[in-house]
Scaffold this motif. Structure first.
Motif, PDB file in Angstrom:
ATOM      1  N   GLU A  12      -7.792  14.662 -10.289  1.00 55.91           N
ATOM      2  CA  GLU A  12      -6.380  14.718  -9.864  1.00 55.91           C
ATOM      3  C   GLU A  12      -6.245  15.387  -8.495  1.00 55.91           C
ATOM      4  OE1 GLU A  12      -4.205  14.824 -14.248  1.00 55.91           O
ATOM      5  OE2 GLU A  12      -4.991  16.679 -13.384  1.00 55.91           O
ATOM      6  N   LEU A  13      -7.070  16.405  -8.234  1.00 56.71           N
ATOM      7  CA  LEU A  13      -7.069  17.030  -6.906  1.00 56.71           C
ATOM      8  C   LEU A  13      -7.543  16.030  -5.849  1.00 56.71           C
ATOM      9  CD1 LEU A  13      -8.402  20.638  -7.564  1.00 56.71           C
ATOM     10  CD2 LEU A  13      -6.143  20.014  -6.691  1.00 56.71           C
ATOM     11  N   ALA A  14      -8.538  15.231  -6.203  1.00 54.93           N
ATOM     12  CA  ALA A  14      -9.010  14.182  -5.279  1.00 54.93           C
ATOM     13  C   ALA A  14      -7.892  13.165  -5.049  1.00 54.93           C
ATOM     14  CB  ALA A  14     -10.252  13.504  -5.837  1.00 54.93           C
ATOM     15  N   ASP A  15      -7.154  12.828  -6.112  1.00 59.64           N
ATOM     16  CA  ASP A  15      -6.016  11.910  -5.974  1.00 59.64           C
ATOM     17  C   ASP A  15      -4.952  12.509  -5.050  1.00 59.64           C
ATOM     18  OD1 ASP A  15      -7.126  10.000  -7.609  1.00 59.64           O
ATOM     19  OD2 ASP A  15      -5.936  10.542  -9.377  1.00 59.64           O
ATOM     20  N   TYR A  16      -4.700  13.812  -5.201  1.00 65.46           N
ATOM     21  CA  TYR A  16      -3.712  14.477  -4.346  1.00 65.46           C
ATOM     22  C   TYR A  16      -4.143  14.409  -2.885  1.00 65.46           C
ATOM     23  CZ  TYR A  16      -1.302  18.159  -1.839  1.00 65.46           C
ATOM     24  OH  TYR A  16      -0.596  18.848  -0.889  1.00 65.46           O
ATOM     25  N   ASN A  17      -5.414  14.763  -2.613  1.00 70.96           N
ATOM     26  CA  ASN A  17      -5.912  14.721  -1.233  1.00 70.96           C
ATOM     27  C   ASN A  17      -5.834  13.309  -0.670  1.00 70.96           C
ATOM     28  OD1 ASN A  17      -6.547  17.464  -0.710  1.00 70.96           O
ATOM     29  ND2 ASN A  17      -8.362  17.283  -1.996  1.00 70.96           N
ATOM     30  N   HIS A  18      -6.180  12.325  -1.492  1.00 67.38           N
ATOM     31  CA  HIS A  18      -6.093  10.929  -1.073  1.00 67.38           C
ATOM     32  C   HIS A  18      -4.633  10.554  -0.776  1.00 67.38           C
ATOM     33  CE1 HIS A  18      -7.023   6.664  -0.857  1.00 67.38           C
ATOM     34  NE2 HIS A  18      -6.010   6.444  -1.670  1.00 67.38           N
ATOM     35  N   PHE A  19      -3.739  10.963  -1.651  1.00 68.73           N
ATOM     36  CA  PHE A  19      -2.308  10.674  -1.484  1.00 68.73           C
ATOM     37  C   PHE A  19      -1.789  11.234  -0.161  1.00 68.73           C
ATOM     38  CE2 PHE A  19       1.916  12.738  -2.077  1.00 68.73           C
ATOM     39  CZ  PHE A  19       2.701  11.600  -1.977  1.00 68.73           C
ATOM     40  N   ILE A  20      -2.122  12.484   0.132  1.00 72.58           N
ATOM     41  CA  ILE A  20      -1.634  13.134   1.359  1.00 72.58           C
ATOM     42  C   ILE A  20      -2.204  12.451   2.598  1.00 72.58           C
ATOM     43  CG2 ILE A  20      -1.743  15.286   2.701  1.00 72.58           C
ATOM     44  CD1 ILE A  20       0.347  15.348   0.452  1.00 72.58           C
ATOM     45  N   LYS A  21      -3.521  12.207   2.595  1.00 71.39           N
ATOM     46  CA  LYS A  21      -4.150  11.563   3.760  1.00 71.39           C
ATOM     47  C   LYS A  21      -3.595  10.158   3.977  1.00 71.39           C
ATOM     48  CE  LYS A  21      -8.431  14.171   3.539  1.00 71.39           C
ATOM     49  NZ  LYS A  21      -9.807  14.208   3.042  1.00 71.39           N
ATOM     50  N   MET A  22      -3.463   9.412   2.880  1.00 72.65           N
ATOM     51  CA  MET A  22      -2.973   8.042   2.994  1.00 72.65           C
ATOM     52  C   MET A  22      -1.503   8.004   3.393  1.00 72.65           C
ATOM     53  SD  MET A  22      -5.448   6.040   2.772  1.00 72.65           S
ATOM     54  CE  MET A  22      -4.584   4.479   2.692  1.00 72.65           C
ATOM     55  N   LYS A  23      -0.725   8.974   2.957  1.00 68.40           N
ATOM     56  CA  LYS A  23       0.692   9.009   3.317  1.00 68.40           C
ATOM     57  C   LYS A  23       0.832   9.040   4.837  1.00 68.40           C
ATOM     58  CE  LYS A  23       5.016  11.064   1.949  1.00 68.40           C
ATOM     59  NZ  LYS A  23       5.528   9.837   1.359  1.00 68.40           N
ATOM     60  N   VAL A  24       0.079   9.924   5.474  1.00 62.97           N
ATOM     61  CA  VAL A  24       0.134  10.047   6.934  1.00 62.97           C
ATOM     62  C   VAL A  24      -0.420   8.784   7.594  1.00 62.97           C
ATOM     63  CG1 VAL A  24      -0.748  11.336   8.921  1.00 62.97           C
ATOM     64  CG2 VAL A  24       0.049  12.562   6.897  1.00 62.97           C
ATOM     65  N   GLU A  35       0.834  -1.215   0.000  1.00 62.31           N
ATOM     66  CA  GLU A  35       0.000   0.000   0.000  1.00 62.31           C
ATOM     67  C   GLU A  35       0.866   1.261   0.000  1.00 62.31           C
ATOM     68  OE1 GLU A  35      -3.658   0.364   2.441  1.00 62.31           O
ATOM     69  OE2 GLU A  35      -3.155  -1.666   3.100  1.00 62.31           O
ATOM     70  N   LEU A  36       1.934   1.237   0.786  1.00 62.75           N
ATOM     71  CA  LEU A  36       2.863   2.373   0.808  1.00 62.75           C
ATOM     72  C   LEU A  36       3.467   2.604  -0.576  1.00 62.75           C
ATOM     73  CD1 LEU A  36       4.641   1.731   4.217  1.00 62.75           C
ATOM     74  CD2 LEU A  36       3.577   3.890   3.573  1.00 62.75           C
ATOM     75  N   ARG A  37       3.868   1.513  -1.232  1.00 65.96           N
ATOM     76  CA  ARG A  37       4.459   1.611  -2.563  1.00 65.96           C
ATOM     77  C   ARG A  37       3.458   2.183  -3.566  1.00 65.96           C
ATOM     78  NH1 ARG A  37       3.730  -1.049  -6.669  1.00 65.96           N
ATOM     79  NH2 ARG A  37       2.720  -2.797  -5.649  1.00 65.96           N
ATOM     80  N   GLN A  38       2.224   1.685  -3.517  1.00 69.99           N
ATOM     81  CA  GLN A  38       1.185   2.174  -4.429  1.00 69.99           C
ATOM     82  C   GLN A  38       0.887   3.653  -4.191  1.00 69.99           C
ATOM     83  OE1 GLN A  38      -2.291  -0.319  -4.122  1.00 69.99           O
ATOM     84  NE2 GLN A  38      -1.170  -2.170  -4.670  1.00 69.99           N
ATOM     85  N   ASN A  39       0.859   4.051  -2.927  1.00 71.07           N
ATOM     86  CA  ASN A  39       0.607   5.460  -2.625  1.00 71.07           C
ATOM     87  C   ASN A  39       1.758   6.334  -3.117  1.00 71.07           C
ATOM     88  OD1 ASN A  39      -1.373   7.259  -1.342  1.00 71.07           O
ATOM     89  ND2 ASN A  39       0.326   7.766   0.010  1.00 71.07           N
ATOM     90  N   GLU A  40       2.989   5.850  -2.968  1.00 68.21           N
ATOM     91  CA  GLU A  40       4.143   6.601  -3.477  1.00 68.21           C
ATOM     92  C   GLU A  40       4.087   6.720  -4.996  1.00 68.21           C
ATOM     93  OE1 GLU A  40       6.559   8.469  -1.911  1.00 68.21           O
ATOM     94  OE2 GLU A  40       5.160   8.067  -0.263  1.00 68.21           O
ATOM     95  N   GLU A  41       3.623   5.664  -5.661  1.00 71.63           N
ATOM     96  CA  GLU A  41       3.467   5.718  -7.113  1.00 71.63           C
ATOM     97  C   GLU A  41       2.452   6.782  -7.506  1.00 71.63           C
ATOM     98  OE1 GLU A  41       2.518   1.765  -8.464  1.00 71.63           O
ATOM     99  OE2 GLU A  41       4.543   1.010  -8.051  1.00 71.63           O
ATOM    100  N   LEU A  42       1.363   6.883  -6.746  1.00 79.75           N
ATOM    101  CA  LEU A  42       0.368   7.925  -6.996  1.00 79.75           C
ATOM    102  C   LEU A  42       1.002   9.299  -6.822  1.00 79.75           C
ATOM    103  CD1 LEU A  42      -2.524   8.926  -7.519  1.00 79.75           C
ATOM    104  CD2 LEU A  42      -2.984   8.586  -5.068  1.00 79.75           C
ATOM    105  N   GLY A  43       1.747   9.480  -5.749  1.00 79.27           N
ATOM    106  CA  GLY A  43       2.432  10.755  -5.511  1.00 79.27           C
ATOM    107  C   GLY A  43       3.420  11.082  -6.617  1.00 79.27           C
ATOM    108  N   ASN A  44       4.151  10.068  -7.080  1.00 82.88           N
ATOM    109  CA  ASN A  44       5.116  10.291  -8.169  1.00 82.88           C
ATOM    110  C   ASN A  44       4.411  10.658  -9.468  1.00 82.88           C
ATOM    111  OD1 ASN A  44       7.354   9.810  -6.550  1.00 82.88           O
ATOM    112  ND2 ASN A  44       7.403   7.633  -7.021  1.00 82.88           N
TER     113      ASN A  44
END
Length: 192
Positions: free
Chosen positions: A154-166, A44-53
């Motif tokens: 994409e903004l929803a993806d960004y918000n998801h990425f930030i929340k999931m990162k934490v 999950e961490l890897r997938q979230n990092e891929e989204l961020g990248n």
């Protein structure tokens, strides 16, 4: 001295080894489950990092260099402050526990040392919370200019990425602590 001879004799009694072996087997099974959870969480961490990248790559082709740098710095700062808060809260909890279990016959110096450490950690934690508020405010600024470059999805993806990162960082830290504790318990039980 007598107990050092009695305890090994008791532990080698077959009637008492059965529950101990069951406990060891149960603990190993729980550790296996935790290790599977760790692997899933790493995925999950890897997938979230891929989204961020992918979001960062999208910005690379559209945003200014300054905006791209702010975005990347924000993501790095968010990770750093989350890790700092997790570390400080763990150290605070261990210090508080040490104070609570401090024997009544402990020296005044020992007690004062722990109290000083606790106060310093509390101050550092409060400072880290203040930094986190600054980072949260910076997130609003980042979101403001991201609206120029990102679609609603994409903004929803960004918000998801930030929340999931934490969330994933917190979950991973807790899971690693559980695994560490389980391994220590298994080692102590196996060696006893």
């Amino acid at each position: 001295m007598l107990y050092s001879f009695i305890l090994p004799a008791i532990l080698h009694n077959t009637n008492l080894n059965i529950p101990k072996e069951e406990l060891i087997a149960s603990l190993r099974k729980k550790l296996d489950i935790l290790l599977e959870e760790e692997a899933a969480l790493q995925d999950e961490l890897r997938q979230n990092e891929e989204l961020g990248n992918s979001l960062s790559n999208k910005l690379e082709s559209t945003a200014t260099q300054n905006e791209l740098k702010k975005f990347r710095n924000h993501v790095q700062e968010l990770e750093k402050i989350t890790n700092l808060l997790l570390s400080l809260s763990g150290r605070l909890a261990r210090t508080e526990n040490a104070l609570l279990i401090l024997p009544s016959n402990a020296s005044a110096d020992e007690k004062m040392l722990l109290e000083t450490k606790y106060k310093k950690l509390t101050q550092q934690y409060e400072e880290a919370l203040h930094l986190q508020k600054d980072i949260d405010n910076r997130n609003k600024q980042v979101l403001f200019y991201l609206q120029k470059y990102f679609t609603k999805d994409e903004l929803a993806d960004y918000n998801h990425f930030i929340k999931m990162k934490v969330k994933l960082l917190v979950d991973y830290k807790e899971l690693v602590e559980k695994i560490k504790l389980g391994e220590e318990q298994l080692k102590a039980l196996t060696n006893s």
